[in-house]
Design an enzyme around this catalytic site. Structure first.
Site: not given
Ligand code: PMP
Length: 306
Positions: A157
């Protein structure tokens, strides 16, 4: 909705208005920050906030920071403790969202990951729904491709990589859609949404792109895979998905910390099933919303009480 009052900034909890950065900050210029998004859920019965899978989020945060050569000076336990202290001080009585951010805080000009001061902040905000979870949304396939691992790794991220997401989401909104599904390089396969993972239901099987199709390795994705297998006895397959397979799916949904579980009714104006939330999505969503509020004892190890 109330505003946050505090932030953890430069080693301590301060009033949010004191948490300010210099305009020369390296990560502001070049996007060299790594962040997380964690949800806290208000349980009306117990009058408490439960933070969902906090340790797993911080584990991912630390691994991601390592890829970006950002040193986190705090242990997993310390990060969790700081988050708890912050949320205690905020004393929200509604769902909230925590944003930890580790970044190149130095003022050096030049995009590089070394030779820079680094720091970390954490703040929280009250947050309701990010996408509609009550009815099926209308999505398009983005004309923007997902950034490949060998350009900017999507499994991290990274703040700068969210330009890719912003282009996708904006295009979708301007064209009258709620969200976008994004294809990996050269349109080869379905990757994910602008800030959420995607699942397809076909013939009773739950199918989702593998972690090698340029996705963020979502914690909600992992949660759904576990719930499907352990609690719902649903077969789960991680494999590449073609664009037009989406059109013929029985059900489709997005998932993510922000998005939660959001049913998809239309892709590129083609209806998915009858265009409404499907039964598998509904079952998983109902279970998910009970689990995150710590109403399912089997999964209470995922919920940290504030
Ligand atoms: N893909 C992206 C690009 C994201 O930003 C997120 C949000 N964090 C997710 C998938 C989902 O990840 P998570 O379930 O860990 O929030």
């Amino acid at each position: 909705m109330v505003n946050p009052r505090y932030a953890f900034f430069e080693e301590k909890i301060v009033p949010i208005e004191h948490a300010k950065i210099d305009i020369r900050t390296n990560s502001l210029q070049y996007g060299t920050g790594v962040f997380e998004g964690i949800r806290g859920y208000w349980n009306e019965k117990t009058k408490t906030i439960y933070v969902f899978r906090m340790e797993d989020h911080y584990r991912r945060f630390m691994v991601n920071a390592g890829i970006m050569m950002i040193e986190i000076k705090y242990s997993l336990k310390e990060l969790c403790d700081i988050t708890m202290q912050l949320l205690k001080k905020e004393s929200y009585t509604e769902d909230c969202y925590v944003r930890p951010f580790a970044y190149n805080s130095g003022l050096n000009i030049g995009p590089k990951l070394i030779g820079n001061e680094q720091n970390l902040f954490i703040y929280s905000i009250p947050l309701g729904e990010y996408l509609d979870t009550s009815k099926a949304i209308n999505v398009c396939i983005s004309s923007w491709e997902r950034i490949p691992d060998n350009a900017i790794p999507p499994r991290v991220k990274i703040s700068g990589s969210y330009v890719n997401s912003a282009l996708q989401k904006t295009e979708a909104l301007l064209n009258g859609f709620d969200e976008a599904i994004v294809l990996s390089k050269n349109g080869s396969h379905v990757s994910e949404g602008s800030a959420m993972n995607v699942f397809m239901v076909k013939g009773g099987t739950l199918i989702t792109p593998p972690i090698t199709d340029d996705i963020l390795e979502g914690i909600t994705r992992d949660t759904i895979i576990k719930l499907a297998i352990e609690s719902e006895n649903i077969n789960v397959v991680e494999r590449s998905i073609d664009r037009t397979e989406l059109y013929t799916a029985d059900e489709l949904f997005f998932c993510g910390t922000g998005a939660q579980i959001s049913p998809i009714g239309f892709v590129d104006k083609r209806s998915i099933g009858n265009g409404k939330m499907g039964p598998v999505t509904k079952k998983l969503q109902e279970l998910y919303f009970r689990i995150v509020k710590n109403d399912v004892s089997e999964y209470s190890h995922w919920c940290s009480k504030v």
